[in-house]
Design a protein around this motif. Structure first.
Motif, PDB file in Angstrom:
ATOM      1  N   LEU A 107      -4.792   1.073  -0.029  1.00  0.00           N
ATOM      2  CA  LEU A 107      -4.270  -0.156   0.574  1.00  0.00           C
ATOM      3  C   LEU A 107      -3.583   0.125   1.906  1.00  0.00           C
ATOM      4  O   LEU A 107      -3.535  -0.746   2.782  1.00  0.00           O
ATOM      5  CB  LEU A 107      -3.293  -0.844  -0.383  1.00  0.00           C
ATOM      6  CG  LEU A 107      -3.923  -1.496  -1.628  1.00  0.00           C
ATOM      7  CD1 LEU A 107      -2.846  -1.821  -2.653  1.00  0.00           C
ATOM      8  CD2 LEU A 107      -4.691  -2.765  -1.244  1.00  0.00           C
ATOM      9  N   ALA A 108      -3.062   1.333   2.056  1.00  0.00           N
ATOM     10  CA  ALA A 108      -2.428   1.694   3.321  1.00  0.00           C
ATOM     11  C   ALA A 108      -3.417   1.653   4.478  1.00  0.00           C
ATOM     12  O   ALA A 108      -3.016   1.479   5.640  1.00  0.00           O
ATOM     13  CB  ALA A 108      -1.812   3.085   3.211  1.00  0.00           C
ATOM     14  N   ASN A 109      -4.703   1.793   4.184  1.00  0.00           N
ATOM     15  CA  ASN A 109      -5.712   1.749   5.243  1.00  0.00           C
ATOM     16  C   ASN A 109      -5.831   0.358   5.860  1.00  0.00           C
ATOM     17  O   ASN A 109      -6.314   0.220   6.986  1.00  0.00           O
ATOM     18  CB  ASN A 109      -7.061   2.205   4.703  1.00  0.00           C
ATOM     19  CG  ASN A 109      -7.063   3.678   4.344  1.00  0.00           C
ATOM     20  OD1 ASN A 109      -6.349   4.477   4.930  1.00  0.00           O
ATOM     21  ND2 ASN A 109      -7.858   4.049   3.350  1.00  0.00           N
ATOM     22  N   PRO A 132      -1.212  -7.154  -3.318  1.00  0.00           N
ATOM     23  CA  PRO A 132      -0.817  -6.578  -2.028  1.00  0.00           C
ATOM     24  C   PRO A 132      -1.915  -6.654  -0.971  1.00  0.00           C
ATOM     25  O   PRO A 132      -1.620  -6.796   0.222  1.00  0.00           O
ATOM     26  CB  PRO A 132      -0.466  -5.128  -2.376  1.00  0.00           C
ATOM     27  CG  PRO A 132      -1.095  -4.852  -3.695  1.00  0.00           C
ATOM     28  CD  PRO A 132      -1.140  -6.152  -4.406  1.00  0.00           C
ATOM     29  N   TYR A 133      -3.164  -6.576  -1.384  1.00  0.00           N
ATOM     30  CA  TYR A 133      -4.293  -6.733  -0.459  1.00  0.00           C
ATOM     31  C   TYR A 133      -4.181  -8.099   0.223  1.00  0.00           C
ATOM     32  O   TYR A 133      -4.253  -8.205   1.465  1.00  0.00           O
ATOM     33  CB  TYR A 133      -5.586  -6.630  -1.255  1.00  0.00           C
ATOM     34  CG  TYR A 133      -6.848  -6.303  -0.502  1.00  0.00           C
ATOM     35  CD1 TYR A 133      -7.355  -7.140   0.482  1.00  0.00           C
ATOM     36  CD2 TYR A 133      -7.584  -5.159  -0.803  1.00  0.00           C
ATOM     37  CE1 TYR A 133      -8.538  -6.849   1.141  1.00  0.00           C
ATOM     38  CE2 TYR A 133      -8.762  -4.855  -0.145  1.00  0.00           C
ATOM     39  CZ  TYR A 133      -9.242  -5.696   0.823  1.00  0.00           C
ATOM     40  OH  TYR A 133     -10.412  -5.409   1.478  1.00  0.00           O
ATOM     41  N   ALA A 134      -3.996  -9.137  -0.576  1.00  0.00           N
ATOM     42  CA  ALA A 134      -3.902 -10.496  -0.044  1.00  0.00           C
ATOM     43  C   ALA A 134      -2.679 -10.657   0.849  1.00  0.00           C
ATOM     44  O   ALA A 134      -2.737 -11.324   1.898  1.00  0.00           O
ATOM     45  CB  ALA A 134      -3.851 -11.495  -1.202  1.00  0.00           C
ATOM     46  N   ALA A 135      -1.575 -10.052   0.459  1.00  0.00           N
ATOM     47  CA  ALA A 135      -0.358 -10.169   1.261  1.00  0.00           C
ATOM     48  C   ALA A 135      -0.545  -9.559   2.644  1.00  0.00           C
ATOM     49  O   ALA A 135      -0.081 -10.104   3.660  1.00  0.00           O
ATOM     50  CB  ALA A 135       0.803  -9.501   0.535  1.00  0.00           C
ATOM     51  N   LYS A 136      -1.223  -8.440   2.707  1.00  0.00           N
ATOM     52  CA  LYS A 136      -1.413  -7.749   3.981  1.00  0.00           C
ATOM     53  C   LYS A 136      -2.301  -8.550   4.932  1.00  0.00           C
ATOM     54  O   LYS A 136      -1.978  -8.711   6.116  1.00  0.00           O
ATOM     55  CB  LYS A 136      -2.002  -6.360   3.737  1.00  0.00           C
ATOM     56  CG  LYS A 136      -1.039  -5.380   3.065  1.00  0.00           C
ATOM     57  CD  LYS A 136      -1.741  -4.075   2.714  1.00  0.00           C
ATOM     58  CE  LYS A 136      -0.855  -3.148   1.917  1.00  0.00           C
ATOM     59  NZ  LYS A 136       0.333  -2.680   2.676  1.00  0.00           N
ATOM     60  N   VAL A 137      -3.438  -9.055   4.458  1.00  0.00           N
ATOM     61  CA  VAL A 137      -4.342  -9.764   5.374  1.00  0.00           C
ATOM     62  C   VAL A 137      -3.796 -11.135   5.759  1.00  0.00           C
ATOM     63  O   VAL A 137      -3.990 -11.597   6.889  1.00  0.00           O
ATOM     64  CB  VAL A 137      -5.767  -9.877   4.790  1.00  0.00           C
ATOM     65  CG1 VAL A 137      -6.385  -8.497   4.612  1.00  0.00           C
ATOM     66  CG2 VAL A 137      -5.789 -10.649   3.483  1.00  0.00           C
ATOM     67  N   SER A 138      -3.094 -11.787   4.845  1.00  0.00           N
ATOM     68  CA  SER A 138      -2.550 -13.104   5.173  1.00  0.00           C
ATOM     69  C   SER A 138      -1.433 -13.006   6.197  1.00  0.00           C
ATOM     70  O   SER A 138      -1.224 -13.928   6.994  1.00  0.00           O
ATOM     71  CB  SER A 138      -2.042 -13.801   3.906  1.00  0.00           C
ATOM     72  OG  SER A 138      -0.962 -13.092   3.323  1.00  0.00           O
TER      73      SER A 138
END
Length: 375
Positions: free
Chosen positions: A88-90, A149-155
């Motif tokens: 996810l850090a990527n 967390p994936y969704a949080a990062k892109v949003s």
């Protein structure tokens, strides 16, 4: 990832199923416009850095022509794979680099991401098995530790657009490989996990492409309606009004977008290349109320005659494919893209000297460059 085509081939026997009547419709994305138009596909500097060894190899050998092609390849936009929780850090790295590129060039960036971490992943083969197991609370971990967390990062990166490919190969296995016990047991987890991902990624800057395998797998006449029904089932599970932009095809595989020479093993298929596959699948998707928009992976394309059957999937003799473009001569296509950037091994198979899946295969990378036309 292993591409299973035996069952798909068998299912080609028989009449074409009639398209089902339209009963339900998912929402299109924010508009009907192609999200790739007017944008630059993000060129991942992490992948470009790996190619430095390839550039050095050609330079040391005095091969200026192929060294120059490496420099051109390094500038091509590719998708970034997020294949485990640590990865996810990527996303953060890609966002930072894309913002830098956007500020430097003034060109709007669209960041390609692959979401690939389902519990019991790669159920028919296991060559790309992941970190999560449905027998060990995998679905809950997938939702809370990966998707959320994936969704949080892109949003949070509303200044960028994202094209996200959801779980390559997964639903293809549910269409053709339910005779495999592990796939049959994984089916509810696959459906629930992908539905949760769809529902969690409903943002204006996110364009979702559900993976639709490839023409040699799901493109047979008997599989097309079954595939569309499976996709519709999962999107329905995500909730009424959920949005997907469309479907990705040929991810990590080797099929050409437009075949200049039709291979003998495609003789009985209307989906002999990925353009024809998109055109074959589209009416069945539309009949299920799904949007018939596609992106096609052309990161690697098999050389003519390199395969004797579609089921040959591992480190095939190939070239980099045509560079990403929205000029496709097919109204169903949003863009040709490079989802699987060439260089990583498919596994301990195919060409001699292949390392484990995911490891850098330098000799293979040099072959991709040598065989590439540069366009």
């Amino acid at each position: 990832m292993r591409i299973t085509s035996l069952i798909a081939t068998l299912s080609a026997v028989g009449a074409v199923s009639a398209a089902p009547s339209r009963k339900w419709k998912c929402s299109l994305n924010t508009t009907s416009d192609n999200p790739f138009e007017g944008k630059t596909l993000f060129a991942n500097p992490g992948w470009a850095q790996k190619l430095e060894q390839t550039y050095d190899a050609f330079t040391t050998a005095g091969d200026a022509e192929n060294a120059a092609k490496v420099r051109k390849v390094q500038k091509i936009g590719t998708f970034v794979w997020i294949a485990d929780i640590a990865g996810l850090a990527n996303i953060d790295s890609a966002i930072a680099s894309a913002r830098e590129a956007q500020a430097k060039t003034g060109e709007k960036q669209i960041v390609g991401l692959v979401l690939y971490n389902l519990p019991d992943r790669d159920c028919s083969a296991g060559d790309s098995a992941g970190e999560l197991s449905s027998a060990n609370n995998g679905l809950e971990r997938y939702k809370k530790e990966f998707i959320d967390p994936y969704a949080a990062k892109v949003s949070a990166a509303a200044d960028l657009d994202f094209a996200i490919v959801l779980e390559p190969d997964s639903l293809g296995n549910l269409v053709t490989n339910m005779a495999v016990d592990f796939c049959a047991k994984a089916a509810p987890t696959y459906q629930a996990g992908i539905a949760y991902a769809i529902a969690s990624l409903q943002f204006a800057n996110v364009h979702l492409y559900l993976d639709a395998a490839h023409g040699g797998w799901l493109g047979w006449d008997g599989n097309l309606p079954l595939a569309a029904k499976e996709f519709a089932t999962v999107v329905k599970l995500a909730g009424n009004g959920t949005k997907i932009r469309g479907f990705s095809t040929n991810v990590s595989n080797y099929n050409p977008y437009n075949a200049t020479v039709r291979e003998n093993y495609t003789e009985w298929s209307h989906s002999w290349d990925e353009s024809h596959y998109a055109s074959s699948l589209a009416p069945f998707l539309e009949a299920e109320g799904l949007p018939a928009h596609f992106i096609v992976d052309q990161g690697r394309v098999a050389l003519n005659g390199a395969r004797k059957e579609w089921g040959e999937w591992c480190n095939v003799e190939a070239s980099f494919g045509p560079a990403p473009t929205t000029v496709t001569n097919n109204t169903y296509l949003d863009s040709i893209v490079w989802v699987k950037p060439g260089g990583e091994s498919d596994g301990l198979c195919g060409l001699a000297g292949a390392p484990r899946a995911g490891a850098w295969f330098e000799a293979y990378t040099e072959m991709l460059v040598k065989n590439w036309s540069g366009n």
